[in-house]
Design an enzyme around this catalytic site. Structure first.
Site, PDB file in Angstrom:
ATOM      1  N   CYS A  41       0.820  -1.214   0.000  1.00 17.68           N
ATOM      2  CA  CYS A  41       0.000   0.000   0.000  1.00 17.68           C
ATOM      3  C   CYS A  41       0.854   1.263   0.000  1.00 17.68           C
ATOM      4  CB  CYS A  41      -0.893   0.063   1.238  1.00 17.68           C
ATOM      5  SG  CYS A  41      -1.329  -1.502   1.976  1.00 17.68           S
ATOM      6  N   ASP A  60      -3.288  -2.703   7.862  1.00 21.05           N
ATOM      7  CA  ASP A  60      -4.263  -3.595   8.476  1.00 21.05           C
ATOM      8  C   ASP A  60      -4.149  -5.038   8.011  1.00 21.05           C
ATOM      9  OD1 ASP A  60      -5.049  -1.299   9.659  1.00 21.05           O
ATOM     10  OD2 ASP A  60      -7.102  -1.305   8.931  1.00 21.05           O
ATOM     11  N   CYS A 101      -2.581   3.286   2.967  1.00 19.36           N
ATOM     12  CA  CYS A 101      -3.307   2.251   3.696  1.00 19.36           C
ATOM     13  C   CYS A 101      -4.334   2.863   4.638  1.00 19.36           C
ATOM     14  CB  CYS A 101      -2.338   1.354   4.468  1.00 19.36           C
ATOM     15  SG  CYS A 101      -3.141  -0.122   5.132  1.00 19.36           S
ATOM     16  N   LYS A 115      -5.879   3.646   7.622  1.00 25.23           N
ATOM     17  CA  LYS A 115      -5.956   4.738   8.596  1.00 25.23           C
ATOM     18  C   LYS A 115      -5.117   5.941   8.193  1.00 25.23           C
ATOM     19  CE  LYS A 115      -8.442   1.791  10.556  1.00 25.23           C
ATOM     20  NZ  LYS A 115      -8.174   0.789   9.513  1.00 25.23           N
ATOM     21  N   CYS A 169     -10.419 -27.633   1.047  1.00 24.00           N
ATOM     22  CA  CYS A 169      -9.375 -27.359   0.065  1.00 24.00           C
ATOM     23  C   CYS A 169      -8.032 -27.802   0.633  1.00 24.00           C
ATOM     24  CB  CYS A 169      -9.352 -25.894  -0.352  1.00 24.00           C
ATOM     25  SG  CYS A 169      -8.533 -24.799   0.807  1.00 24.00           S
ATOM     26  N   CYS A 226      -5.295  -2.431  -1.062  1.00 25.63           N
ATOM     27  CA  CYS A 226      -6.256  -3.500  -1.377  1.00 25.63           C
ATOM     28  C   CYS A 226      -7.280  -3.018  -2.403  1.00 25.63           C
ATOM     29  CB  CYS A 226      -6.965  -3.956  -0.116  1.00 25.63           C
ATOM     30  SG  CYS A 226      -5.851  -4.643   1.126  1.00 25.63           S
ATOM     31  N   GLU A 263     -10.214  -4.639  14.062  1.00 22.03           N
ATOM     32  CA  GLU A 263     -11.049  -5.176  12.987  1.00 22.03           C
ATOM     33  C   GLU A 263     -11.069  -6.701  13.080  1.00 22.03           C
ATOM     34  OE1 GLU A 263      -9.511  -3.693   9.317  1.00 22.03           O
ATOM     35  OE2 GLU A 263     -10.318  -1.680   9.639  1.00 22.03           O
ATOM     36  N   SER A 302     -13.271  -4.855   8.993  1.00 22.62           N
ATOM     37  CA  SER A 302     -12.539  -4.400   7.827  1.00 22.62           C
ATOM     38  C   SER A 302     -13.519  -3.988   6.742  1.00 22.62           C
ATOM     39  CB  SER A 302     -11.644  -5.530   7.323  1.00 22.62           C
ATOM     40  OG  SER A 302     -11.191  -5.272   6.023  1.00 22.62           O
TER      41      SER A 302
END
Length: 573
Positions: A55, A87, A128, A130, A181, A200, A450, A476
């Site tokens: 980020c 995060d 990112c 915050k 999986c 993200c 979060e 989140s």
């Protein structure tokens, strides 16, 4: 060119003008500045760049690119850095307690550096979650001409012929725990989900607040959805550096731009994009810096009348790159303004109003990401405020992409996230339960963590739509499902969430905006008399200090009184 600026009225006069400032000027000569350059306005380039996560890895280069714009338009750039807590890396362990506190540290550190060195204007770069509101909070607090620049989102990864993001990696952990999986799939996905630089990619907190930057008027039009790897990000940085000098010349300040109407516009964009519930935490915190009353209930009221029109992950199909290619935030605002859902008279950093900026945009009916307001994905917003006997001070839920808006079931209580996650991994959560995670609020955590690891694991187990999750902490922006955060008062303050016991019935109605604990008052009075405050493990250091000063979530979890208590504004020193 310096004739445009009367330095005797600017903060930098205190470090550069007059015989008594000869010692100060000697430091600038030491850094290679000429007499003419010292006579220019000093412009802070605040970067949250670092190697902590993708980020933030391009931010320093973008901040350095802005130097050219500042110099070309008569200023003298001065770059400095601040921290971030990323995060995605802090998630799911004690490190997440540092996340929200970092927002205050970022705002404080930018403020202190600007104050200490008497800078005249500010261009802030953040990547990112915050760091975006933290940077904008500092701009509003200082009230010097400022422009916010987002570092840009990551490009989507590709796995089995589909776009993926880091959320897919969080969710595959739950699939592995469920035995659906192999570990080889976990390893394969983790290697391709994040293909390079940038924040993200879905409409998670970073991209939500990047949209806010444009909607509230602090960012250049259609600048923030440009992905981090694109070379045009350098041009955006140069343009921001250039434009901030025009703002300084015209004395257009952040509080001239971020009026109450501008905050209403910003809240509309959070709801219309199905954005992060964290938007309802950060907008009140930013408003506090401007002395504007704007809390969770104000945000929730705006959400009620805002259609959900951007088909973005995690509730929808697309990522930030797709939003950019569809026309960006201004394309979305075009249809909102055309249907009287925005105030176009608000000033922006272009020196023009929001409406004037939007007039430059032509609606594109062929793109698939942004729906016309007249044919929305859903008639009301992707984010909903709740209130009731379990949350007298409010709570919030993201409903974008959810088919089910009501839930009633027995409570299953946990006093920290780790215990809840362990129960999920052990497959000990039953369908129909309402999982309660408490003592994770701003004071009680401390830090208001979060819960993405827990919610993603539930989805991985195939239970994302079968349970509800309630917390006095946060979720989140990547969280999906019936997940309610910001419940207040928090458990650490003896709020109703502290009194819930296993088996109590909780009723949630996201359509009506209610959240209730179905326990009679006599029983609650008895429980309240027995309740004792808890002591957390953080009895010194930054998190202790945060817990001593932080306010309630519905007011933004802020740590100081804000502009209403000011006796002076930095910009006027």
């Amino acid at each position: 060119m310096t004739d445009r600026f009367d330095k005797s009225r600017l903060p930098s006069r205190h470090v550069s003008v007059g015989p008594e400032r000869a010692p100060h000027r000697s430091y600038y000569y030491a850094m290679g500045l000429s007499e003419e350059e010292i006579a220019r306005p000093f412009v802070a380039l605040a970067s949250a760049g670092n190697d902590s996560a993708p980020c933030n890895t391009t931010l320093d280069a973008q901040a350095d690119a802005a130097r050219k714009g500042v110099i070309d338009n008569g200023g003298m750039p001065r770059r400095f850095n601040t921290i971030t807590v990323t995060d995605g890396i802090a998630m799911g362990h004690q490190g997440m307690k540092s996340s929200l506190a970092s927002r205050e540290v970022i705002a404080d550190s930018v403020e202190l550096s600007v104050r200490g060195h008497c800078y005249d204007a500010l261009v802030g770069f953040a990547g990112c979650d915050k760091s975006l509101p933290g940077m904008m909070m500092a701009m509003l607090r200082l009230n010097i001409p400022s422009i916010f620049v987002y570092g840009g989102s990551i490009l989507p990864g590709r796995y089995q012929d589909r776009d993926v993001t880091v959320v897919d990696v969080f969710e595959v952990v739950g699939k592995f725990a469920a035995g659906t999986c192999p570990i080889s799939e976990v390893h394969a996905l983790e290697k391709v989900a994040c293909p390079g630089h940038g924040a993200c990619g879905g409409q998670y907190t970073a991209n939500t607040m990047a949209c806010v930057g444009e909607a509230i008027g602090l960012s250049l039009p259609n600048s923030n959805m440009v992905p981090a790897p694109y070379t045009s990000r350098e041009q955006i940085a140069v343009a921001a550096g250039y434009q901030v000098m025009d703002l300084l010349e015209k004395n257009i300040r952040p509080r001239d731009i971020c009026t109450r109407d501008a905050f209403v516009n910003a809240a509309r964009i959070v709801a219309a994009t199905g954005g992060s519930t964290n938007g309802a935490l950060h907008l009140p915190a930013m408003a506090n810096e401007a002395g504007i009353d704007f809390d969770l209930f104000d945000v929730a009221e705006i959400f009620k009348s805002t259609p959900y029109i951007a088909d973005l992950k995690p509730g929808g199909k697309y990522v930030a790159k797709d939003m950019y290619e569809a026309g960006g935030v201004y394309m979305l605002m075009k249809t909102l303004l055309a249907n009287d859902l925005l105030n176009g008279d608000c000033m922006t950093v272009t020196g023009k109003t929001l409406g004037e900026n939007i007039d430059q945009v032509t609606w594109n009916p062929d793109q698939k990401v942004i729906y016309d307001v007249k044919s929305p994905i859903t008639p009301t917003g992707g984010v909903v405020g709740l209130r009731g006997s379990l949350a007298p001070n409010g709570a919030i839920v993201k409903v974008a992409g959810m088919a089910r808006l009501q839930f009633e079931g027995p409570a299953r209580c946990f006093d920290c996230e780790e215990d809840a996650f362990a129960a999920v991994e052990a497959r000990a959560i039953q369908p129909g339960e309402v999982v309660v995670i408490r003592y994770e609020g701003p004071k009680g955590g401390p830090g208001m963590r979060e819960m993405l690891s827990t919610t993603a694991a539930l989805y991985g187990l195939g239970m994302g739509e079968q349970v509800a999750l309630i917390t006095d902490g946060r979720f989140s922006g990547a969280t999906r499902g019936f997940c309610i955060g910001h419940v207040g008062p928090e458990a650490a303050e003896g709020g109703p969430i502290a009194l819930v016991e296993d088996g109590d019935t909780i009723r949630i109605d996201a359509e009506a905006g209610t959240i209730d604990l179905l326990v009679d008052e006599a029983t609650l009075t008895e429980r309240r008399a027995k309740w004792q405050p808890r002591v957390n493990d953080y009895q010194s250091g930054a998190l202790w200090r945060f817990a001593q000063t932080v306010g309630p979530a519905y007011q933004g979890a802020v740590t100081h009184p804000g502009a209403k208590s000011e006796t002076h504004v930095y910009a006027d020193i």
